[in-house]
Design a protein around this motif. Structure first.
Motif, mmCIF file in Angstrom:
data_model
loop_
_atom_site.group_PDB
_atom_site.id
_atom_site.type_symbol
_atom_site.label_atom_id
_atom_site.label_comp_id
_atom_site.label_asym_id
_atom_site.label_seq_id
_atom_site.Cartn_x
_atom_site.Cartn_y
_atom_site.Cartn_z
ATOM 1 N N THR A 48 0.808 -1.222 0.000
ATOM 2 C CA THR A 48 0.000 0.000 0.000
ATOM 3 C C THR A 48 0.839 1.268 0.000
ATOM 4 O O THR A 48 0.295 2.369 -0.097
ATOM 5 N N GLY A 49 2.161 1.137 0.114
ATOM 6 C CA GLY A 49 3.041 2.297 0.085
ATOM 7 C C GLY A 49 4.370 1.955 -0.536
ATOM 8 O O GLY A 49 4.932 0.886 -0.259
ATOM 9 N N LEU A 50 4.879 2.855 -1.400
ATOM 10 C CA LEU A 50 6.148 2.662 -2.085
ATOM 11 C C LEU A 50 6.932 3.970 -2.085
ATOM 12 O O LEU A 50 6.349 5.043 -2.200
ATOM 13 N N ASP A 51 8.241 3.879 -1.977
ATOM 14 C CA ASP A 51 9.099 5.041 -2.198
ATOM 15 C C ASP A 51 10.523 4.557 -2.447
ATOM 16 O O ASP A 51 10.905 3.457 -2.029
ATOM 17 N N PHE A 52 11.286 5.399 -3.139
ATOM 18 C CA PHE A 52 12.685 5.085 -3.422
ATOM 19 C C PHE A 52 13.598 5.789 -2.436
ATOM 20 O O PHE A 52 13.385 6.966 -2.103
ATOM 21 N N LEU A 53 14.625 5.083 -1.979
ATOM 22 C CA LEU A 53 15.735 5.722 -1.288
ATOM 23 C C LEU A 53 16.581 6.442 -2.334
ATOM 24 O O LEU A 53 16.549 6.085 -3.524
ATOM 25 N N PRO A 54 17.360 7.453 -1.944
ATOM 26 C CA PRO A 54 18.181 8.176 -2.923
ATOM 27 C C PRO A 54 19.155 7.291 -3.696
ATOM 28 O O PRO A 54 19.514 7.603 -4.836
ATOM 29 N N ASP A 55 19.590 6.174 -3.097
ATOM 30 C CA ASP A 55 20.537 5.295 -3.790
ATOM 31 C C ASP A 55 19.854 4.323 -4.741
ATOM 32 O O ASP A 55 20.519 3.491 -5.365
ATOM 33 N N VAL A 92 7.305 7.144 3.202
ATOM 34 C CA VAL A 92 8.024 8.171 2.455
ATOM 35 C C VAL A 92 9.461 8.208 2.957
ATOM 36 O O VAL A 92 9.729 8.024 4.149
ATOM 37 N N CYS A 93 10.394 8.409 2.043
ATOM 38 C CA CYS A 93 11.802 8.566 2.393
ATOM 39 C C CYS A 93 12.050 10.039 2.676
ATOM 40 O O CYS A 93 11.845 10.880 1.789
ATOM 41 N N VAL A 94 12.470 10.372 3.895
ATOM 42 C CA VAL A 94 12.648 11.773 4.280
ATOM 43 C C VAL A 94 14.116 12.216 4.250
ATOM 44 O O VAL A 94 14.401 13.407 4.353
ATOM 45 N N SER A 95 15.040 11.280 4.119
ATOM 46 C CA SER A 95 16.462 11.609 3.957
ATOM 47 C C SER A 95 17.150 10.400 3.334
ATOM 48 O O SER A 95 16.477 9.455 2.916
ATOM 49 N N HIS A 96 18.475 10.415 3.307
ATOM 50 C CA HIS A 96 19.180 9.322 2.631
ATOM 51 C C HIS A 96 19.007 7.984 3.332
ATOM 52 O O HIS A 96 19.163 6.931 2.711
ATOM 53 N N ASP A 97 18.658 8.009 4.627
ATOM 54 C CA ASP A 97 18.507 6.744 5.349
ATOM 55 C C ASP A 97 17.334 6.741 6.326
ATOM 56 O O ASP A 97 17.257 5.887 7.209
ATOM 57 N N LYS A 98 16.416 7.693 6.188
ATOM 58 C CA LYS A 98 15.291 7.801 7.115
ATOM 59 C C LYS A 98 13.965 7.613 6.371
ATOM 60 O O LYS A 98 13.756 8.158 5.291
ATOM 61 N N LEU A 99 13.072 6.855 6.998
ATOM 62 C CA LEU A 99 11.743 6.612 6.454
ATOM 63 C C LEU A 99 10.690 7.066 7.454
ATOM 64 O O LEU A 99 10.921 7.061 8.658
ATOM 65 N N CYS A 100 9.530 7.436 6.936
ATOM 66 C CA CYS A 100 8.384 7.736 7.782
ATOM 67 C C CYS A 100 7.217 6.891 7.292
ATOM 68 O O CYS A 100 6.911 6.873 6.098
ATOM 69 N N VAL A 101 6.586 6.168 8.201
ATOM 70 C CA VAL A 101 5.517 5.229 7.853
ATOM 71 C C VAL A 101 4.261 5.575 8.639
ATOM 72 O O VAL A 101 4.302 5.750 9.862
ATOM 73 N N THR A 102 3.142 5.680 7.926
ATOM 74 C CA THR A 102 1.849 5.874 8.588
ATOM 75 C C THR A 102 1.206 4.521 8.823
ATOM 76 O O THR A 102 1.517 3.540 8.146
ATOM 77 N N GLY A 103 0.307 4.467 9.780
ATOM 78 C CA GLY A 103 -0.341 3.193 10.048
ATOM 79 C C GLY A 103 -1.458 3.305 11.040
ATOM 80 O O GLY A 103 -1.788 4.386 11.527
#
Length: 303
Positions: A48-55, A92-103
């Motif tokens: 139900t959620g997708l995002d890319f890391l910068p790498d 959502v990816c909020v930085s190069h190594d940080k994620l935020c997940v709703t639930g």
């Protein structure tokens, strides 16, 4: 693939990320995987959620199995998935190594946003769990420290939340479509350079473009937009929306111009994201039919 007026498929030229203006694009399918239930799954996966890391690594949240997973460019799982106590909705990816997940939707109902860290070795660690006053579903970045999230069971269809957990509202929210949505009825994305909040209204078959500075709103309807689900920012500050009942992706400008529609070989596409460099697109579908995950290469279409 995008077809020209003669019906011939156009060829890729250069990445859309090189263009500052939204123009039609070409999607080339790179990888397609089915998502059957595997030995360590309780149910068939539902991404139900997708995002890319910068790498370039792809992050997905599996709502049914309460997991966050990391995938490589072949859509193969990396490392060990992170297991939630609740059903995650969006990431959502909020930085190069940080994620935020709703639930919080599902058998365990709770209003929560989780901050996770991802190592280069694909280890996912919980860094903070934020209890929220609103029920959030889709989430996207507004700035390095602030996010925008769509709501459900709330008269404010979208709100802001900081990485510190501070919730706030848009100044001009009274000019937006102020409907109270149920879960899965609306999603959002935010075009940062245009200060534009994009909201989808699934059952009104409408995409709203809300200027958060001017406080104006434009309702976009088109025969290609049928039960719009997730949306994301595309190349050139355009918007890509899953048109669930058309089994396609609709590409449009923030002014509401339809730039193109792209059929996808899956039933009921619902989740979508574009890589940080604008050259890759991932899309997954809903709970009905064969569940799939696709990865596309994005290029400019030849005029």
């Amino acid at each position: 693939m995008q077809a020209n007026s003669d019906g011939d498929k156009t060829e890729a030229t250069s990445p859309m990320s090189l263009s500052s203006q939204p123009i039609p694009l070409t999607l080339e399918l790179l990888v397609s995987v089915d998502l059957p239930k595997t030995g360590d799954d309780e149910k068939e996966p539902l991404l139900t959620g997708l995002d890319f890391l910068p790498d370039g690594r792809l992050v997905a949240v599996d709502n049914y199995n309460r997991r966050c997973i990391i995938l490589n460019e072949r859509l193969q799982r990396l490392g060990t998935p992170y297991k939630f106590k609740y059903n995650p909705i969006c990431v959502v990816c909020v930085s190069h190594d940080k994620l935020c997940v709703t639930g919080g939707a599902g058998s365990i109902v709770c209003k929560v946003v989780c901050l996770l860290s991802v190592s280069t070795h694909n280890t996912i660690t919980l860094t903070r769990e934020i209890t929220t006053s609103s029920s959030f579903s889709s989430i996207c970045c507004m700035s390095p420290s602030n996010m925008v999230a769509s709501t459900y069971d709330d008269p404010r269809p979208a709100r802001m939340i900081s990485v510190d957990g501070v919730e706030s509202d848009f100044d001009h929210s009274q000019t937006f479509s102020m409907k109270t949505y149920k879960i899965d009825e609306s999603s959002c994305t935010y075009v940062q350079s245009k200060n534009t909040l994009v909201l989808t209204d699934r059952y009104a078959h409408t995409v709203y473009m809300n200027d958060t500075v001017k406080g104006t709103s434009k309702a976009v309807t088109d025969e290609t937009i049928q039960e719009p689900r997730a949306a994301c920012v595309g190349p050139g500050d355009s918007v890509l929306v899953c048109s669930e009942n058309k089994n396609s992706i609709v590409h449009l400008t923030i002014d509401g111009k339809i730039l193109g529609t792209y059929p996808v070989d899956m039933k009921f596409p619902r989740s979508i994201c574009v890589s940080k460099d604008g050259t890759r697109l991932a899309v997954s579908n809903g709970p009905f039919g064969i569940r799939k995950l696709h990865l596309y290469k994005i290029s400019m279409a030849i005029s």
